[in-house]
Write a protein that holds these residues in place. Structure first.
Motif, PDB file in Angstrom:
ATOM      1  N   THR A   1       0.832  -1.205   0.000  1.00 44.79           N
ATOM      2  CA  THR A   1       0.000   0.000   0.000  1.00 44.79           C
ATOM      3  C   THR A   1       0.864   1.252   0.000  1.00 44.79           C
TER       4      THR A   1
ATOM      5  N   GLN B   1      -5.963  -0.934  -5.554  1.00 52.26           N
ATOM      6  CA  GLN B   1      -5.947  -0.783  -4.096  1.00 52.26           C
ATOM      7  C   GLN B   1      -7.204  -1.424  -3.500  1.00 52.26           C
TER       8      GLN B   1
ATOM      9  N   LEU C   1      -5.918   0.372   5.379  1.00 54.67           N
ATOM     10  CA  LEU C   1      -6.110  -0.116   4.020  1.00 54.67           C
ATOM     11  C   LEU C   1      -7.381   0.486   3.419  1.00 54.67           C
TER      12      LEU C   1
END
Length: 925
Positions: free
Chosen positions: A521, A549, A573
């Motif tokens: 990430t 993502q 996240l």
């Protein structure tokens, strides 16, 4: 230009790439691959439909397809029973099942095809053992054998007829387990008892001559002697050596036979023997090695120490000759804990002469295979192939590549995704550069795939970035980086719609999943991810960044690994995904205003202040902001809220709040996050939107009448509303937007309040609620405010705002009457409560007299004697009036008030008495 046209981030260009069909592929052996090499350039590897997976070390690509005739033959066969073989040098493809062998050869300019029947060899619908030998002249020789020892042999499958024979098996329960053409006209055959048969096919003149023999000396027992026909057959077998066959306890089924020049390598479940062809019809045993204990010792290195070596059960599954003096074997093993499952190791041996000049086998390397299965479920024997550095193992649904050197921990897989697909054959691809190991993988449904491995990269030290280096300080950290690399492959090359023939399963042992995910990430965020370089096309980069993502957590969930990520990291996240989502939303909105010079100039100033840039080019600045400063999106939106861009600011913020709220409601469940423990971005954006709301309200308070666009020039240019001749919205439009904002802000924050009783959230909600309704009332939207106030339990607050508005008393009274008629007793009760707190008793009485039914119900539940005694008197309800007046007289009154009220008390008392007497009742006064 309307904002309603926008819905979600447009990913049309990305979707087209992900769904792009593969360019026409060449047919294996039939056409020149260069003819079908596309001249189209691709910005990054995952956009190329021919590349199925790619890292710095290895690459998986689509190599070719099979000829339609061959593919059709495979499609019509049962995929469990289909077998295959192909040879690049002779340009030959052989496919077979339990019924026939189908051969295609491209050794001439045109394709030649032949089908050879196997129906006579079929035993209980099992596939016969088939082996192919192609000599230097590219003549194709084929032998097929069933378990009963029946043989079909073709010296030249395109010309010669079939030669048949039956091997006289020595033992009652013996069956054939392996067959190998060691030369064009010589075959070595192994059996379940460890017997090794030799067959020589020759011609004497025009007659076929078939010679049968065995490697071991023949020995006969009483049973053999009693069976005269069997005895004669066994006596007819020629013995090629003077070696006695090991005892029954020392033997096991032959699993594989290899040949190099005049050496024959024979492999059984427990041992390996090497025979040398001395003279025609004579062989010599130069090594026989019982290696079961050695295998168990090597297997023990790869299983928990609590498991005893005595519990390990293992078998040699296959063998491959790397060089004359190097042997690689594939071993399956199981322990009681694994039940019916087996796992695999590859062991590499070298042949060396000891100090006594005796040939021995020395273990050089052992590697565990990241694969397990149920032995009974295997459709065919796993295939083993090797180079000096890399071993390749082909199972039914996967090909495993593993390093055979101690300085590398490389192990990767090619795993097929379609249920009906399977690996038919793997072959070394020698037409590659010296520093590349490459294999071609023939599949039943996906054509031929190519796996290329850069062996030079594999040998580099860890300091160069080689994640497979075995010499590292922290093994867990290395394994975590390998896991991250596999996650990248699943992310960028995995196909949710099954367009790819591959799948990318993730397995975990000691890896730190959270570290791998956060690292990936972070690389995406910082622009250091090799699969998302910032020099990509702008639209592609923004959409791809959000798309990939978003997929990270989905991939972890598909592999049941999401629960191994702590809530804090799951939130991070999600937050990154949501910010990329907002960036994609902004990109779409900015695109709508590309022709608006005023908007673009204002945006330049806001972005410059946000990121501290002096860049003046609109496109460069905008693209740089959305690519590199995603984490400053909220700062940008706050500056936007304070800007003079109208209605763009309100549109952008309203859309972002709406979209992020819906996004969060869906994702909190997916990411298994407790709403009470996370700070919603939608709520933070709502707070920014409330700033815009207040600013608009303040401006509208100054302008209560619609603005005539012709007189725009007379307006002060410093006013917050940026009124432009062509685009200034009417006051009703602005008011409608205010109402939309009010609803959104209140609804968004109320949902968060419902799940989180935190005092800070409660106070935030209450403050926002007051601010919103003050704004609605300040802009004269009283009726809409009351309707909205019902849902948010604050009608009394709104009523108070209405009463404090700048209307005259008569206007206010008229409005209250209208709203009572519209909203009924709900508004009436709330209004009277407010008026009582404000000591506006006359207004209360006036309303009670106008709406006596509502008043009766209200006064029944609320004690307001100062109003109720007069109301009941006017209604000629003297008893209630007298009781209420009595209550009122008990309150704190002046002498003058008390004297006045007592006179009324006496008059009402008399009226009550007269009424009772008239009705014949006794006075209670």
């Amino acid at each position: 230009m309307t904002f309603n046209r926008l819905d979600a981030p447009s990913s049309s260009s990305l979707i087209k790439i992900l769904k792009r069909k593969v360019n026409k592929q060449h047919i294996l052996f039939e056409e020149d691959p260069e003819k079908y090499t596309s001249a189209e350039s691709y910005p990054i590897s995952w956009t190329n439909p021919s590349i199925l997976s790619k890292t710095e070390v290895y690459e998986i690509t689509r190599n070719s397809i099979l000829h339609p005739e061959c593919q059709d033959w495979i499609d019509k066969s049962s995929h469990q029973n289909t077998r295959a073989y192909f040879d690049q040098q002779s340009r030959t493809i052989v496919t077979y099942n339990e019924l026939a062998i189908h051969i295609q050869s491209y050794k001439s300019k045109s394709k030649v095809t032949v089908t050879l029947p196997l129906i006579n060899l079929s035993v209980q619908q099992t596939v016969p053992l088939v082996n192919v030998f192609i000599d230097k002249s590219n003549m194709i020789n084929i032998i097929a054998a069933n378990s009963m020892g029946e043989i079909h042999y073709y010296r030249d499958c395109f010309k010669d007829s079939c030669r048949t024979l039956k091997i006289p098996l020595k033992y009652h329960n013996e069956y054939i387990t392996s067959v190998k053409l060691v030369h064009a006209d010589q075959a070595v055959i192994g059996s379940s008892t460890g017997e090794i048969y030799f067959v020589n096919f020759s011609l004497q003149g025009n007659e076929d001559l078939i010679q049968l023999g065995t490697f071991y000396k023949s020995s006969f027992n009483a049973t053999d002697l009693l069976s005269f026909s069997n005895f004669l057959k066994l006596r007819s077998l020629h013995c090629l050596s003077n070696e006695n066959k090991p005892t029954y306890a020392e033997t096991s089924p032959i699993t594989n036979i290899c040949a190099t020049d005049n050496l024959y390598y024979i492999c059984s479940h427990k041992d390996i023997s090497i025979w040398q062809l001395k003279e025609p019809g004579e062989v010599e045993l130069i090594l026989r090695k019982e290696i079961e204990l050695e295998i168990i010792a090597n297997v023990a290195k790869h299983i928990p120490s609590r498991i005893s070596k005595d519990e390990i059960r293992c078998e040699i599954v296959n063998m491959n000759i790397v060089a004359r003096d190097e042997i690689m074997i594939l071993v399956s093993y199981t322990v009681p804990e694994m039940k019916e499952y087996v796992q695999y190791v590859v062991i590499k041996f070298s042949l060396e002469f000891d100090e006594h000049q005796q040939l021995s086998m020395i273990t050089k390397h052992t590697a565990s295979i990241p694969y397990s299965d149920i032995r009974s479920s295997l459709q065919k024997q796993p295939q083993l192939l090797s180079t000096e550095d890399i071993g390749f193992i082909a199972f039914d649904k996967a090909v495993i590549a593993i390093s055979l050197t101690r300085n590398s921990a490389f192990e990767e897989s090619v795993v097929l995704s379609r249920p009906e697909d399977s690996v038919l054959w793997i072959e070394r691809n020698d037409n590659t550069m010296e520093d590349i190991n490459s294999v071609l993988i023939m599949t039943s449904r996906s054509g031929v795939l190519k796996l290329k491995i850069n062996k030079v990269k594999l040998k580099e030290p860890r300091t160069t970035g080689n994640i497979y280096a075995s010499l590292v300080e922290n093994i867990e950290e290395r394994d975590t980086m390998v896991f991250k690399s596999r996650l990248e492959q699943a992310l960028f090359f995995g196909s949710p719609d099954e367009k790819s023939p591959l799948q990318f399963p993730l397995r975990v042992e000691q890896e730190d999943i959270s570290m791998a995910v956060i690292s990936l990430t972070s690389e995406i965020q910082n622009g250091n991810c090799a699969f998302l370089p910032k020099d990509l096309d702008f639209d592609l980069f923004i959409n791809a960044r959000y798309y990939f993502q978003k997929r990270i957590f989905g991939i972890l969930k598909d592999n049941k690994l999401h629960n191994q990520i702590i809530a804090k990291d799951r939130y991070e996240l999600l937050k990154s995904t949501e910010l990329y989502y907002i960036s994609a939303l902004l990109k779409e909105y900015f695109h709508l205003y590309d022709s608006d010079a005023h908007f673009k100039q204002s945006l330049i100033e806001i972005i410059q202040a946000t990121i501290g840039s002096q860049e003046k080019d609109y496109n460069l600045l905008k693209n740089d902001f959305l690519k590199s400063y995603t984490m400053k999106v909220k700062v940008f939106l706050r500056r936007l809220a304070l800007s003079k861009i109208f209605p763009a600011a309100i549109d952008i913020l309203t859309w972002c709040v709406t979209k992020t709220y819906v996004f969060e409601e869906r994702c909190f469940y997916i990411y298994a996050l407790d709403k009470r423990n996370v700070k919603r971005i939608s709520a933070q954006l709502g707070s920014i939107l409330s700033i815009v709301f207040k600013n608009i309200v303040e401006d509208l308070e100054k302008y209560q009448k619609p603005v005539d666009p012709i007189k725009v020039d007379s307006i002060n240019q410093d006013q917050r509303l940026d009124i432009k001749t062509n685009e200034f919205p009417s006051i009703p439009v602005i008011k409608q937007k205010i109402l939309e904002i009010a609803k959104m802000l209140l609804n968004t924050l109320k949902v968060e309040l419902d799940v989180d009783e935190n005092p800070e959230v409660t106070q935030m909600y209450n403050n926002l609620r007051e601010s919103v309704f003050e704004g609605l009332c300040a802009t004269g939207q009283f009726e809409l405010a009351i309707n909205l106030a019902k849902k948010h339990n604050c009608v009394s607050f709104v009523i108070g705002l209405i009463q404090r508005s700048h209307l005259s008393h008569d206007e206010m009274k008229k409005m209250n009457i209208n709203y009572i008629e519209l909203f009924g007793k709900y508004y009436f009760n709330q209004l009277l409560e407010y008026l009582e707190k404000q000591d506006q008793y006359q207004d209360m009485l006036d309303l009670c007299l106008l709406f006596p039914d509502f008043a009766n119900e209200f006064l029944k539940d609320n004690s307001v004697p100062k109003v109720s005694w007069i109301f009941y008197l006017r209604q000629n309800d003297f008893i209630r009036s007298l009781n209420c007046l009595h209550t009122y007289l008990e309150t704190d009154l002046t002498e003058e008030q008390r004297s006045f009220l007592l006179s009324w008390y006496k008059m009402i008392s008399i009226a009550v008495s007269e009424t009772l007497e008239t009705n014949g009742e006794t006075s209670i006064v």
